[in-house]
Enzyme design. Structure first.
Site, PDB file in Angstrom:
ATOM      1  N   PHE A 148       0.850  -1.193   0.000  1.00 42.02           N
ATOM      2  CA  PHE A 148       0.000   0.000   0.000  1.00 42.02           C
ATOM      3  C   PHE A 148       0.881   1.236   0.000  1.00 42.02           C
ATOM      4  O   PHE A 148       1.793   1.354   0.817  1.00 42.02           O
ATOM      5  CB  PHE A 148      -0.924   0.026   1.227  1.00 42.02           C
ATOM      6  CG  PHE A 148      -1.927   1.139   1.174  1.00 42.02           C
ATOM      7  CD1 PHE A 148      -3.080   1.016   0.410  1.00 42.02           C
ATOM      8  CD2 PHE A 148      -1.717   2.334   1.850  1.00 42.02           C
ATOM      9  CE1 PHE A 148      -3.998   2.059   0.320  1.00 42.02           C
ATOM     10  CE2 PHE A 148      -2.629   3.376   1.768  1.00 42.02           C
ATOM     11  CZ  PHE A 148      -3.773   3.235   1.004  1.00 42.02           C
ATOM     12  N   ASP A 233       9.167   2.566   1.165  1.00 45.95           N
ATOM     13  CA  ASP A 233       8.046   3.333   1.688  1.00 45.95           C
ATOM     14  C   ASP A 233       7.995   3.077   3.194  1.00 45.95           C
ATOM     15  O   ASP A 233       7.542   2.020   3.639  1.00 45.95           O
ATOM     16  CB  ASP A 233       6.756   2.878   0.987  1.00 45.95           C
ATOM     17  CG  ASP A 233       5.511   3.542   1.563  1.00 45.95           C
ATOM     18  OD1 ASP A 233       5.599   4.145   2.661  1.00 45.95           O
ATOM     19  OD2 ASP A 233       4.451   3.441   0.928  1.00 45.95           O
ATOM     20  N   LYS A 262       2.954   9.971   8.266  1.00 49.35           N
ATOM     21  CA  LYS A 262       2.300   9.484   9.492  1.00 49.35           C
ATOM     22  C   LYS A 262       3.000   9.980  10.762  1.00 49.35           C
ATOM     23  O   LYS A 262       2.848  11.138  11.132  1.00 49.35           O
ATOM     24  CB  LYS A 262       2.212   7.954   9.463  1.00 49.35           C
ATOM     25  CG  LYS A 262       1.166   7.435   8.451  1.00 49.35           C
ATOM     26  CD  LYS A 262       0.909   5.965   8.619  1.00 49.35           C
ATOM     27  CE  LYS A 262      -0.065   5.380   7.623  1.00 49.35           C
ATOM     28  NZ  LYS A 262      -1.456   5.542   7.955  1.00 49.35           N
TER      29      LYS A 262
HETATM   30  C1  LIG Z   1       2.981   2.246   3.708  1.00 49.70           C
HETATM   31  C2  LIG Z   1       2.063   3.385   3.418  1.00 49.70           C
HETATM   32  N1  LIG Z   1       2.351   4.215   2.404  1.00 49.70           N
HETATM   33  C3  LIG Z   1       1.569   5.264   2.114  1.00 49.70           C
HETATM   34  C4  LIG Z   1       0.414   5.516   2.819  1.00 49.70           C
HETATM   35  C5  LIG Z   1      -0.437   6.686   2.462  1.00 49.70           C
HETATM   36  O1  LIG Z   1      -0.272   7.706   3.380  1.00 49.70           O
HETATM   37  P1  LIG Z   1      -1.318   8.928   3.421  1.00 49.70           P
HETATM   38  O2  LIG Z   1      -2.633   8.329   3.834  1.00 49.70           O
HETATM   39  O3  LIG Z   1      -0.740   9.875   4.424  1.00 49.70           O
HETATM   40  O4  LIG Z   1      -1.378   9.500   2.057  1.00 49.70           O
HETATM   41  C6  LIG Z   1       0.066   4.665   3.877  1.00 49.70           C
HETATM   42  C7  LIG Z   1      -1.190   4.889   4.631  1.00 49.70           C
HETATM   43  O5  LIG Z   1      -1.736   4.020   5.266  1.00 49.70           O
HETATM   44  C8  LIG Z   1       0.904   3.572   4.188  1.00 49.70           C
HETATM   45  O6  LIG Z   1       0.615   2.730   5.180  1.00 49.70           O
END
Ligand SMILES: Cc1ncc(COP(=O)(O)O)c(C=O)c1O
Length: 412
Positions: A148, A233, A262
């Protein structure tokens, strides 16, 4: 001409959950209660019912609610300077970038407002780097099923859950997926056309899945062999969540680009992309940007969060809390036999339901809320816990006692 709305809709009207369904776009389906205040790892709703917070705003509130260092950074900056845009720079942004660069492999930082935006920047940078260095044929981006990376159209396409990316028209091209931890499949797919491999160093939303050590090293080696960039990520795993500032620091593998969000802001929206000066040089002035990226309020809060989180005390405390959580979850399972696996790293933990309870993670979330504890899910089979990194021992004990009662009600 539109008719004016009635006076009944004025700001004075009591706010109810029913109003959410009336005035909000229905892409979310939040809990029935509305939280109104929080302190540390406790939250209270409109009826003054109190909850222990193991959800942490989905791995965001790394210092709990209203931590004094964050409140004071925000109020201090709030009385100085709120926003400039990137026509000017600002002191908090430069200070935060310097701290992030000093603490990691990176030399330079790009600030965004969310995880998806940080990933969007990373993917665009990788494509531009490949074009400048190797030409138009080097476009392929490889990512992993169940991964994700956010909800912009590029990041959701790179994410490995087609259900989230389908139904919006033509997707950005040259994006392919293989199974996480399947090095052989990755090796088959990679070639000189591969521009970048994007991965989470522990899949969060996909079900709290850790990579094998050989897999991560193998991905790094394949990227080196094919002159592709490795993007980690760390939006969910970063900023202390797994017990080091970033998860890569425990894996022994260094990415070329890393994204963070986050917990970086502890609850104030901010994202960051970190990379080396050589790679960063391909995002020349005008190639990418954001009105709010590097906003002084966000950076001042993130700096305060950094100063608290990046200490031995907090990072080793995460590991101690991990052991305590896992032990108490195991005790619940010994009594009720609902989980087939309790896993994760630091305070990003998952309890996978056994076959009897498969698909019912949301029932556990709801039962927990009824008993006064907020938990998360990661897919239909995994109950996820992502509490504050400094949650007090008594809150862990109380929260898991409540969760245990919820499990007892479900499982008998
Ligand atoms: C691994 C990862 N990348 C990206 C995101 C997306 O982040 P945002 O919701 O701040 O755009 C998330 C959100 O859950 C995530 O867990």
């Amino acid at each position: 001409m539109s008719t004016p709305k009635s006076a009944a809709n004025s700001a004075q009207q009591a706010v109810t959950r029913a109003m959410f369904d009336e005035v909000m776009v229905p892409n979310y389906n939040p809990a029935k209660m509305i939280p109104v205040r929080g302190e540390g790892s406790r939250v209270w709703d409109q009826a003054d019912t109190e909850y222990v917070d193991f959800a942490g705003g989905i791995a965001v509130n790394c210092l709990g609610h209203c931590h004094p260092a964050m409140v004071s950074a925000l109020t201090e900056q709030g009385n100085k300077l709120w926003h400039l845009s990137n026509v000017f720079t600002n002191e908090p942004a430069i200070r935060l970038a310097k701290k992030l660069a000093d603490a990691t492999f990176a030399d330079q930082v790009y600030f965004a407002n969310s995880g998806a935006e940080a990933n969007e920047a990373a993917l665009k940078l990788a494509r531009r780097w490949a074009l400048d260095n190797h030409g138009e044929q080097k476009q392929q981006i490889i990512a992993f099923t169940k991964g994700f990376h956010g909800r912009t159209f590029f990041t959701v396409t790179v994410g490995g859950q087609p259900a989230y990316s389908e139904g919006f028209g033509p997707k950005p091209g040259a994006v392919e997926h293989v199974a996480y931890n399947d090095l052989e499949a990755l090796e088959k797919l990679m070639s000189e056309k591969t521009c970048a491999v994007m991965m989470e160093p522990l899949q969060g939303e996909g079900g709290i899945i850790s990579p094998d050590q050989e897999f991560v090293q193998g991905v790094r080696d394949l990227c080196d062999k094919h002159h592709a960039l490795l993007i980690f990520d760390e939006v969910q795993t970063g900023f202390g969540r797994t017990g080091s500032l970033y998860a890569y620091q425990q894996l022994g593998v260094t990415p070329d680009i890393l994204t963070s969000a986050k917990a970086l802001g502890g609850g104030f929206p901010i994202g960051a992309m970190l990379t080396t000066a050589t790679i960063a040089s391909h995002l020349k002035p005008g190639t990418h940007g954001s009105t709010y990226g590097g906003n002084p309020l966000a950076c001042a809060v993130a700096e305060a969060v950094f100063d608290v989180v990046n200490t031995d005390e907090v990072l080793s405390g995460v590991k101690q809390r991990e052991s305590m959580f896992k032990k108490l979850l195991q005790d619940i399972n010994d009594r009720h036999n609902v989980f087939k696996d309790i896993r994760g790293q630091g305070l990003l933990l998952g309890a996978e339901l056994n076959d009897t309870w498969a698909g019912k993670a949301r029932d556990f979330l709801n039962a927990g809320a009824d008993e006064g504890v907020m938990v998360l899910i990661a897919g239909p089979n995994v109950v996820r816990f992502a509490p504050s990194l400094i949650i007090r021992e008594q809150d862990i004990i109380e929260g898991l006692a409540r969760f245990g009662r919820a499990v007892a009600k479900l499982a008998g």
